[in-house]
Design a protein around this motif. Sequence first.
Motif, PDB file in Angstrom:
ATOM      1  N   UNK A 141      -4.211 -56.323 -69.083  1.00 30.18           N
ATOM      2  CA  UNK A 141      -2.908 -56.214 -68.471  1.00 30.18           C
ATOM      3  C   UNK A 141      -1.894 -55.668 -69.461  1.00 30.18           C
ATOM      4  N   UNK A 142      -0.878 -54.925 -68.982  1.00 33.09           N
ATOM      5  CA  UNK A 142       0.244 -54.534 -69.818  1.00 33.09           C
ATOM      6  C   UNK A 142       0.974 -55.802 -70.258  1.00 33.09           C
ATOM      7  N   UNK A 143       1.747 -55.659 -71.354  1.00 36.11           N
ATOM      8  CA  UNK A 143       2.366 -56.838 -71.950  1.00 36.11           C
ATOM      9  C   UNK A 143       3.247 -57.601 -70.963  1.00 36.11           C
ATOM     10  N   UNK A 144       4.126 -56.907 -70.209  1.00 35.92           N
ATOM     11  CA  UNK A 144       5.035 -57.595 -69.295  1.00 35.92           C
ATOM     12  C   UNK A 144       4.277 -58.307 -68.189  1.00 35.92           C
TER      13      UNK A 144
ATOM     14  N   UNK B 260       3.896 -62.493 -67.441  1.00 37.87           N
ATOM     15  CA  UNK B 260       4.118 -63.142 -66.156  1.00 37.87           C
ATOM     16  C   UNK B 260       2.893 -63.937 -65.730  1.00 37.87           C
ATOM     17  N   UNK B 261       1.711 -63.366 -65.971  1.00 40.50           N
ATOM     18  CA  UNK B 261       0.475 -64.071 -65.636  1.00 40.50           C
ATOM     19  C   UNK B 261       0.328 -65.333 -66.477  1.00 40.50           C
ATOM     20  N   UNK B 262       0.658 -65.245 -67.759  1.00 37.73           N
ATOM     21  CA  UNK B 262       0.598 -66.407 -68.635  1.00 37.73           C
ATOM     22  C   UNK B 262       1.578 -67.476 -68.165  1.00 37.73           C
ATOM     23  N   UNK B 263       2.798 -67.053 -67.806  1.00 39.61           N
ATOM     24  CA  UNK B 263       3.790 -68.000 -67.325  1.00 39.61           C
ATOM     25  C   UNK B 263       3.335 -68.662 -66.031  1.00 39.61           C
ATOM     26  N   UNK B 264       2.679 -67.888 -65.173  1.00 36.91           N
ATOM     27  CA  UNK B 264       2.169 -68.441 -63.917  1.00 36.91           C
ATOM     28  C   UNK B 264       1.122 -69.515 -64.178  1.00 36.91           C
ATOM     29  N   UNK B 265       0.246 -69.283 -65.132  1.00 38.02           N
ATOM     30  CA  UNK B 265      -0.773 -70.280 -65.469  1.00 38.02           C
ATOM     31  C   UNK B 265      -0.137 -71.543 -66.038  1.00 38.02           C
ATOM     32  N   UNK B 266       0.854 -71.373 -66.878  1.00 38.89           N
ATOM     33  CA  UNK B 266       1.507 -72.534 -67.482  1.00 38.89           C
ATOM     34  C   UNK B 266       2.295 -73.335 -66.456  1.00 38.89           C
ATOM     35  N   UNK B 267       2.697 -72.702 -65.349  1.00 35.82           N
ATOM     36  CA  UNK B 267       3.441 -73.397 -64.314  1.00 35.82           C
ATOM     37  C   UNK B 267       2.611 -74.413 -63.553  1.00 35.82           C
ATOM     38  N   UNK B 268       1.306 -74.441 -63.734  1.00 36.71           N
ATOM     39  CA  UNK B 268       0.461 -75.350 -62.966  1.00 36.71           C
ATOM     40  C   UNK B 268       0.556 -76.794 -63.448  1.00 36.71           C
TER      41      UNK B 268
ATOM     42  N   UNK C 232       1.843 -63.681 -77.412  1.00 37.35           N
ATOM     43  CA  UNK C 232       2.470 -63.787 -76.091  1.00 37.35           C
ATOM     44  C   UNK C 232       3.224 -65.104 -75.944  1.00 37.35           C
ATOM     45  N   UNK C 233       2.650 -66.179 -76.480  1.00 34.57           N
ATOM     46  CA  UNK C 233       3.326 -67.473 -76.424  1.00 34.57           C
ATOM     47  C   UNK C 233       4.642 -67.400 -77.184  1.00 34.57           C
ATOM     48  N   UNK C 234       4.641 -66.746 -78.349  1.00 29.61           N
ATOM     49  CA  UNK C 234       5.872 -66.602 -79.123  1.00 29.61           C
ATOM     50  C   UNK C 234       6.891 -65.763 -78.367  1.00 29.61           C
ATOM     51  N   UNK C 235       6.435 -64.737 -77.643  1.00 30.40           N
ATOM     52  CA  UNK C 235       7.369 -63.929 -76.848  1.00 30.40           C
ATOM     53  C   UNK C 235       8.031 -64.784 -75.767  1.00 30.40           C
ATOM     54  N   UNK C 236       7.234 -65.648 -75.090  1.00 33.70           N
ATOM     55  CA  UNK C 236       7.813 -66.524 -74.071  1.00 33.70           C
ATOM     56  C   UNK C 236       8.832 -67.480 -74.695  1.00 33.70           C
ATOM     57  N   UNK C 237       8.511 -67.999 -75.865  1.00 34.68           N
ATOM     58  CA  UNK C 237       9.454 -68.900 -76.538  1.00 34.68           C
ATOM     59  C   UNK C 237      10.738 -68.163 -76.889  1.00 34.68           C
ATOM     60  N   UNK C 238      10.589 -66.889 -77.295  1.00 33.04           N
ATOM     61  CA  UNK C 238      11.764 -66.099 -77.605  1.00 33.04           C
ATOM     62  C   UNK C 238      12.642 -65.839 -76.398  1.00 33.04           C
ATOM     63  N   UNK C 239      12.036 -65.851 -75.197  1.00 39.43           N
ATOM     64  CA  UNK C 239      12.793 -65.667 -73.963  1.00 39.43           C
ATOM     65  C   UNK C 239      13.387 -66.971 -73.445  1.00 39.43           C
ATOM     66  N   UNK C 240      13.139 -68.069 -74.167  1.00 38.24           N
ATOM     67  CA  UNK C 240      13.751 -69.333 -73.786  1.00 38.24           C
ATOM     68  C   UNK C 240      12.843 -70.284 -73.030  1.00 38.24           C
TER      69      UNK C 240
END
Length: 323
Positions: free
Chosen positions: A2-5, A9-17, A40-48
């Motif tokens: 998958x592309x980074x963006x 989103x896919x990673x965030x969706x999995x973590x939402x479970x 990718x986890x660090x990128x999500x943390x950087x986004x808050x």
Amino acid sequence: MLETSGRLLRLLSLLQTHRAWSGAELAERLAVSRRTLRRDVERLRGLGYPVHATQGTAGYRLGAGAKLPPLLLDHHEIFAVALGLLRTAADGPVTGIEESSLRALAKLEQVLPSRLRHRMDTLLTTTTTVRAGAVPAPTVSADTVMAIAEACRRRERLRFDYTSPGRGHSIRSVEPHGMVSFGRHWYLVAWDTDRTDWRTFRVDRLTPRTPNGPQFTPRELPDGDVAAYLARRLSSQAWPFQAVVTLHEPAAAVADRIWPGMGVIEPVDDHSCLLHLGAVTPRDLAWMITSVDADFTLTHAPPELADALRIQGTRCLNAVREA
């Protein structure tokens, strides 16, 4: 890959479970290396997004209070939501939410990305739902369901008017444990304070009284599970006709053929087991026993059951002769 963006989103969706994922599981789901996953986890943390590392499992979970994008659903989740709303609108036993289900479907379709909107539109335009049977299932009001649910959550005594076909009207006071949607009915499982025992109540037959009573300390439920307890109660309650049959197969072999509420299996030995069951009529008993598809012997049964089995057997033999 998958592309980074899209991958984020896919990673965030999995973590939402709302579960903790190991790094290996997430990396496998996303088809990336562990190193890329950490980035990718660090990128999500950087986004808050508060992505926490779990202790002992080298994993991750999403912390509480995260402001997540709305409707972050994949195509399988869209299918599940749309199908559930369709069934509720067509044949839902809870009254007052049919139009709400249709409105929710319309709103859901409007905010989806174009690709998922097309998949949902395909489902809606090619699917027709019909009621499960010629006789509609008894309905319950959404207000009644919510009143019971709130009493269960707050652990407050519940008083209600109850109408039973056999015993008429009564006023009950219970400690509600939980509700079960079972077949075509909703049931409340509760401790009856007047009868000092566990009881099950059809939700469509009760009308809650307000206000609720005092809070209570929950009791340990028999069988340890509300659904298992209800299944046993429904199969062993005081039916007009009850029977015990010996099935000439081990309990493990026939367990999958016994649906919840049909009966209770009691192992005997490696070659047989007992089936305890009840029904409204002997004909119903005969149908239930023969549907198990196992050789059997009547152990304890009313005389009417033998007659019903003979009639069923004769009907089958006649059908074979005429074929």
